[in-house]
Design a protein around this motif. Structure first.
Motif, PDB file in Angstrom:
ATOM      1  N   VAL A  10      28.116  15.961  43.813  1.00 57.23           N
ATOM      2  CA  VAL A  10      28.667  15.333  45.007  1.00 57.23           C
ATOM      3  C   VAL A  10      29.881  16.159  45.405  1.00 57.23           C
ATOM      4  O   VAL A  10      30.794  16.375  44.609  1.00 57.23           O
ATOM      5  CB  VAL A  10      29.032  13.858  44.754  1.00 57.23           C
ATOM      6  N   LEU A 105      22.824   8.947  45.935  1.00 56.41           N
ATOM      7  CA  LEU A 105      24.145   8.657  46.490  1.00 56.41           C
ATOM      8  C   LEU A 105      24.044   7.613  47.604  1.00 56.41           C
ATOM      9  O   LEU A 105      24.808   6.641  47.628  1.00 56.41           O
ATOM     10  CB  LEU A 105      24.772   9.953  47.023  1.00 56.41           C
ATOM     11  N   ARG A 109      25.679   3.805  47.307  1.00 52.86           N
ATOM     12  CA  ARG A 109      26.762   3.384  48.207  1.00 52.86           C
ATOM     13  C   ARG A 109      26.347   2.227  49.103  1.00 52.86           C
ATOM     14  O   ARG A 109      27.164   1.355  49.400  1.00 52.86           O
ATOM     15  CB  ARG A 109      27.233   4.558  49.043  1.00 52.86           C
ATOM     16  N   LEU A 185      24.135   6.501  39.556  1.00 52.54           N
ATOM     17  CA  LEU A 185      24.938   7.722  39.693  1.00 52.54           C
ATOM     18  C   LEU A 185      25.861   7.841  38.484  1.00 52.54           C
ATOM     19  O   LEU A 185      26.178   6.835  37.848  1.00 52.54           O
ATOM     20  CB  LEU A 185      25.819   7.661  40.948  1.00 52.54           C
TER      21      LEU A 185
END
Length: 198
Positions: A10, A105, A109, A185
């Motif tokens: 990331v 990701l 999120r 993650l």
């Protein structure tokens, strides 16, 4: 070159130095393929990195690949966009690794958001299918005008306009989180994400 020599992570503000190379790589790839791509600015991609909304692949200090995510329609939809691998690193499975990380990701999120992708590339369609995306009509995507304005920089935008935004050269693919298990993650990325108001 071995896959293990290439780190996929990331992105953060330290990676802004690669933005111009990323933009150049995207533009050159679109020109070679003769396909459209939404144009982005240096600032736009730099912000994606700062906000933990981008994934970068590096081989030491060399740029190898990139992708980013964006939310639309009050975070009901997420796109994974701008997937690119530098020509020096193609054929090593980097695109798949980036796509997997970007997808994870996005799911982490915004676990309840639908994730979509517009693509004209067979390889991306295959990766999307492996992740659980389904082909859909453009009507199944966000109606957020800000998203559709991003298509204005594409060389095929005339098709989108002529069809009343019903279809274009790209194939629309959608992932519905209600049909799948939660994503995971690394802990350090989860800690970093907590600082943003999503």
């Amino acid at each position: 070159m071995q896959k293990k020599e290439i780190e996929v992570l990331v992105a953060d503000e330290r990676h802004e130095k690669y933005v111009d190379t990323i933009l150049d790589t995207i533009a050159r790839a679109a020109a070679v393929r003769g396909t459209g791509i939404a144009k982005r600015t240096h600032e736009y991609l730099a912000n994606k990195m700062k906000e933990a909304k981008a994934v970068i692949a590096l081989c030491g200090n060399k740029f190898a690949g990139f992708s980013y995510i964006e939310t639309w329609d009050n975070k009901r939809y997420v796109t994974t966009s701008g997937l690119i691998v530098h020509p020096d690193f193609r054929g090593l499975g980097i695109a798949k690794r980036i796509k997997d990380m970007t997808f994870t990701l996005a799911r982490t999120r915004w676990p309840h958001a639908k994730i979509f992708s517009l693509t004209s590339g067979a390889a991306v369609m295959t990766m999307n299918t492996q992740l659980g995306y389904q082909p859909v009509t453009f009507d199944d995507l966000t109606d957020d005008e800000a998203f559709w304005r991003g298509c204005e920089g594409c060389c095929n935008v005339d098709v989108l306009h002529r069809t009343g935004r019903k279809y274009c050269i790209c194939t629309a693919m959608l992932y519905d989180p209600e049909e799948h298990l939660p994503a995971k993650l690394p802990a350090e990325v989860l800690e970093r994400i907590k600082q943003f108001n999503d």
